[in-house]
Scaffold this active site. Sequence first.
Site, PDB file in Angstrom:
ATOM      1  N   TYR A  97      11.878   4.264  -0.301  1.00  9.80           N
ATOM      2  CA  TYR A  97      10.730   4.635  -1.129  1.00  9.80           C
ATOM      3  C   TYR A  97       9.871   5.691  -0.441  1.00  9.80           C
ATOM      4  CZ  TYR A  97      12.317   0.093  -2.728  1.00  9.80           C
ATOM      5  OH  TYR A  97      13.097  -0.950  -3.135  1.00  9.80           O
TER       6      TYR A  97
ATOM      7  N   HIS B 146       0.907   5.702   1.010  1.00 15.87           N
ATOM      8  CA  HIS B 146       0.294   6.895   1.601  1.00 15.87           C
ATOM      9  C   HIS B 146       0.927   8.093   0.916  1.00 15.87           C
ATOM     10  CE1 HIS B 146      -1.367   4.585   4.938  1.00 15.87           C
ATOM     11  NE2 HIS B 146      -0.170   4.066   5.150  1.00 15.87           N
TER      12      HIS B 146
ATOM     13  N   HIS C  40       0.850  -1.191   0.000  1.00 13.61           N
ATOM     14  CA  HIS C  40       0.000   0.000   0.000  1.00 13.61           C
ATOM     15  C   HIS C  40       0.885   1.241   0.000  1.00 13.61           C
ATOM     16  CE1 HIS C  40       0.750  -0.213   4.378  1.00 13.61           C
ATOM     17  NE2 HIS C  40       0.274   1.023   4.484  1.00 13.61           N
TER      18      HIS C  40
END
Length: 178
Positions: free
Chosen positions: A148, A62, A60
């Site tokens: 990342y 954000h 996932h």
Amino acid sequence: MSDYRRYRVPGGTYFFTVNLLERYANDLLTRHVDILREVVRETRHRRPFHIDAWVVLPEHLHCVWTLPPGDVDNANRWRIIKQQFSKALPVTERRSAVRIARGERGIWQRRFWDHVIRDDADYAAHIDYCHINPIKHGLVKHVADWPYSTFHRYVEQGIYPANWATPPSLDVVDGERK
């Protein structure tokens, strides 16, 4: 059918959480982070937005975006990013009959979670949340160790120190914490 309503603020700043459909033991996003980066770059070229913060985790992500003045269309930007990322990957995932009938891949959850940033304190909290997330998920012990993330950009700009959110060492040498 569910009625999804989104609060839209023209030119607003938004926090997003976007999930893969299969979240467990899936590293698709970090394994193909270069594809994701290119898709986001192309999308920003076609439909500009400012990336305030971003963290890509294995399954996932954000981020915090600010849209151009008068613009409220984050949903189509996400549609493009998801579609282009999916098209760049070979079809190897399981797909339900419904997804096959709709011509959908089985990569992303259909929806995403968004939150309109209300003020400076809310902005700071969500930027911090993006950057602390790799620690929260047990991926690293130090935020700086996660590659990342826009955290590194924030360090270069002098916004965060390189050791931000690093827990104090519990090593004791000669009776003192090291």
